[in-house]
Structure formats: structure tokens, C-alpha cells
Design an enzyme around this catalytic site. Structure first.
Site, PDB file in Angstrom:
ATOM      1  N   PRO A   2     -26.347 -33.509  34.824  1.00 57.94           N
ATOM      2  CA  PRO A   2     -26.929 -34.283  36.078  1.00 57.94           C
ATOM      3  C   PRO A   2     -28.260 -34.041  36.379  1.00 57.94           C
ATOM      4  O   PRO A   2     -28.625 -32.725  36.481  1.00 57.94           O
ATOM      5  CB  PRO A   2     -26.061 -34.099  37.213  1.00 57.94           C
ATOM      6  CG  PRO A   2     -25.164 -32.730  36.760  1.00 57.94           C
ATOM      7  CD  PRO A   2     -25.717 -32.054  35.421  1.00 57.94           C
ATOM      8  N   GLU A   3     -29.124 -34.917  36.251  1.00 55.94           N
ATOM      9  CA  GLU A   3     -30.570 -34.789  36.737  1.00 55.94           C
ATOM     10  C   GLU A   3     -30.770 -35.598  37.925  1.00 55.94           C
ATOM     11  O   GLU A   3     -29.762 -36.141  38.447  1.00 55.94           O
ATOM     12  CB  GLU A   3     -31.509 -35.429  35.588  1.00 55.94           C
ATOM     13  CG  GLU A   3     -31.317 -34.683  34.381  1.00 55.94           C
ATOM     14  CD  GLU A   3     -32.255 -35.304  33.245  1.00 55.94           C
ATOM     15  OE1 GLU A   3     -33.343 -35.523  33.483  1.00 55.94           O
ATOM     16  OE2 GLU A   3     -31.948 -35.046  31.970  1.00 55.94           O
ATOM     17  N   HIS A  93     -10.573 -28.319  35.052  1.00 54.83           N
ATOM     18  CA  HIS A  93     -11.443 -27.065  35.509  1.00 54.83           C
ATOM     19  C   HIS A  93     -11.864 -27.376  37.068  1.00 54.83           C
ATOM     20  O   HIS A  93     -12.964 -27.553  37.510  1.00 54.83           O
ATOM     21  CB  HIS A  93     -12.738 -27.116  35.012  1.00 54.83           C
ATOM     22  CG  HIS A  93     -12.434 -26.595  33.437  1.00 54.83           C
ATOM     23  ND1 HIS A  93     -12.342 -25.117  32.849  1.00 54.83           N
ATOM     24  CD2 HIS A  93     -12.146 -27.200  32.253  1.00 54.83           C
ATOM     25  CE1 HIS A  93     -12.089 -25.078  31.721  1.00 54.83           C
ATOM     26  NE2 HIS A  93     -11.909 -26.521  31.266  1.00 54.83           N
ATOM     27  N   ARG A 112     -18.027 -25.596  32.232  1.00 54.67           N
ATOM     28  CA  ARG A 112     -18.972 -24.267  32.001  1.00 54.67           C
ATOM     29  C   ARG A 112     -19.269 -23.501  32.950  1.00 54.67           C
ATOM     30  O   ARG A 112     -19.832 -22.445  32.789  1.00 54.67           O
ATOM     31  CB  ARG A 112     -20.070 -25.012  31.280  1.00 54.67           C
ATOM     32  CG  ARG A 112     -19.992 -25.720  29.946  1.00 54.67           C
ATOM     33  CD  ARG A 112     -21.194 -26.282  29.356  1.00 54.67           C
ATOM     34  NE  ARG A 112     -22.236 -25.299  28.713  1.00 54.67           N
ATOM     35  CZ  ARG A 112     -23.241 -25.858  28.091  1.00 54.67           C
ATOM     36  NH1 ARG A 112     -23.510 -26.961  28.189  1.00 54.67           N
ATOM     37  NH2 ARG A 112     -23.858 -25.008  27.806  1.00 54.67           N
TER      38      ARG A 112
END
Length: 272
Positions: A2-3, A93, A112
DNA sequence: GTAAACCTGGCA
DNA sequence: TGCCAGGTTTAC
């Protein structure tokens, strides 16, 4: 993942659903995110009411009724989802679940674990302290500003644009797109940019980010907004991850290279 | 400045 | 099996 456009998309999707809600319970499955969840994380959130949402660079900020801010960063693979009461999915997750007083929950999922969450006092957060101007909201991000940087760094322009201290919220996808629209190669060194090119970079940055927000971000592998919808900007990408395909402007093959350890894509004919 | 580190999953 | 990934920090 995400930016700036993706975080802004999440913020807009969540704002009407979470503002005014009270946090009933905080359940943590894993604390070892990029920076470990502090021991008092649950206690500082529990019982608070969410009073507003905002964004700074790639950080989502949820204002709380005690004046503090709940800060969320999604790293590369994070998601921040509002799930309805009848949604029992846990995701593989889901490291943190925050139950709200309307039976919904906010789920932080991040395979991650490059993301992080903190509760901070506004103005006292080191993570936000050194961040540069907001490209869409801050007049300080201007051609003159980039011109002033030329004298202070010999770095290549792509690294400079991705530097959060220089300008907030840009990442690899959108910097590739911005450089294409501005007609500048990612490997150009800052001191060699002309005044006109600096102006073009600022203009291209605003155009690309605005377009990307309008299309609710890029879902290239897995981005979803705060209520689980993908964005559609991936279909409008001009160069990112399009090596070998035809340049949308001149049809020359798009080339890829590595700049500052990141994959970079450009048209050798349109970008000089 | 440049490289490696953090971590997991997906794909060739 | 090896390489790549939307980010950021830390170490040579």
C-alpha cells in the site's frame, strides 16, 4: 502493497463505519510485527471511542477520544479490514482483532509482518516526525522545492521521490508511473534536472495520485480496501510491471531495470 | 552511497 | 529450487 492512494482508499472506506464507535475489546494473536506491539497496547485502546480518521504518508491514523492516535502501517502485505458481526473468518495472518460496539471488528492481517501499529500522542511520534510534505495537500511540494533539492543531493530522481523525508506517501508503483508521465528516466541524477522537469514531476505526481485515488488504488496482487473491495488502478498502469509491453504513448517496448534495489520500468523513447 | 535485513507466499 | 514482491530500517 500500500502506498498513499491505497491508504487513502482504506481511510475513506472505513471513516463512515468506524467514527463514533467505541472499542470494546482488543485481541492480539502475535505481537512481533515490524516493531513489537507494546505491552500496554490493548489497555490503551480498550474503552476508547474513535473520533476521526486521517492519513499521513502511508500511515493510517485513527483519532481517539482521549486525544491519542492509533497509528497503523501496513508494510508490504498488510490489510486493515472492517468485518461485520456475522463474519467469523480469521484469515491466516490476523494478528490483531479489535471489537467495536456495533458487533463489527477491525482486523489487522499481515502475512509478512512488515506492518506495525502503535498508540501515540500526536506530535510525539518519531515515525511521523521526519516525513516530508504531503504531495496533494501541501503547497510546499513544488517545482521550486525540487529545484532546491538539486543542489543538496546527487542521488537519482527515483530514489529521491521514494524517500519519505522528501515527499510523503510515494512508493515503487506510483513513482514509476509519475516518472513516465513526466518523461524522465528513473536513473536521472537530481542535479541534471531542469526547472521545467521539476515542475513536470510535481504536476505528474498530483495527476497520478489523484487518478489512483479516484480508482481506489491498485490491486496488483492482494490490496483490498477497508471493507474488502479491490481497487482498479492496476488496469490503468502505464509502465509498472509491464516490461516488454508496448508503451501506451509511442508503442516502443517498455524496459525494466533496477534502481536503488527496486524494479523500475520506463519507456526508453518517451523518458529521457 | 550501497547492500542486507526483516518475513511469508506465489510463481516460473 | 530460486527469485520476486506495493516498505522501511540498519549495518558496512
Amino acid at each position: 502493497m500500500p502506498e498513499l492512494p491505497e491508504i487513502e482508499t482504506i481511510r475513506r472506506s472505513l471513516d463512515p463505519l468506524v467514527v463514533g464507535r467505541r472499542i470494546e475489546r482488543v485481541r492480539v494473536r502475535r505481537r512481533d510485527l515490524r516493531s513489537p506491539l507494546p505491552p500496554d497496547f490493548e489497555a490503551t485502546l480498550s474503552g476508547r471511542r474513535i473520533t476521526g480518521t486521517s492519513r499521513r504518508a502511508k500511515y493510517l491514523l485513527l483519532a481517539l477520544d482521549d486525544g491519542k492516535q492509533w497509528l497503523v502501517h501496513l508494510g508490504m502485505s498488510g490489510r486493515f479490514l472492517r468485518l461485520a458481526a456475522d463474519d467469523a473468518s480469521t484469515g491466516s495472518h490476523e494478528h490483531v482483532a479489535v471489537d467495536l460496539d456495533d458487533e463489527s471488528r477491525l482486523a489487522f492481517r499481515d502475512p509478512r509482518r512488515f506492518g506495525l501499529m502503535l498508540v501515540v500522542n500526536p506530535g510525539e511520534c518519531g515515525l511521523l516526525a521526519g516525513i516530508g510534505p504531503e504531495p496533494l495537500d501541501d503547497a510546499d511540494f513544488s517545482g521550486a522545492y525540487l529545484v532546491s533539492l538539486r543542489a543538496r543531493t546527487s542521488r537519482v530522481v527515483k530514489e529521491v521521490l521514494m524517500d519519505q523525508r522528501v515527499v510523503a506517501g510515494l512508493g515503487n508503483i506510483y513513482v514509476n508511473e509519475i516518472l513516465f508521465l513526466a518523461g524522465i528516466r528513473p536513473t536521472r541524477r537530481m542535479p541534471r534536472l531542469t526547472r521545467l522537469e521539476c515542475d513536470a514531476l510535481v504536476s505528474a505526481t498530483r495527476t497520478i495520485l489523484t487518478e489512483a485515488i479516484e480508482h481506489r488504488g491498485s490491486s496488483i496482487s492482494d490490496f483490498l480496501d477497508g471493507i474488502g473491495r479491490p481497487g482498479s488502478y492496476q488496469w490503468r498502469r502505464r509502465v509498472y510491471d509491464r516490461a516488454g509491453e508496448a508503451c501506451p504513448s509511442c508503442s516502443h517496448a517498455i524496459r525494466s531495470t533496477v534502481v536503488g534495489q527496486r524494479s523500475s520500468f520506463f519507456c526508453p523513447r518517451c523518458q529521457r
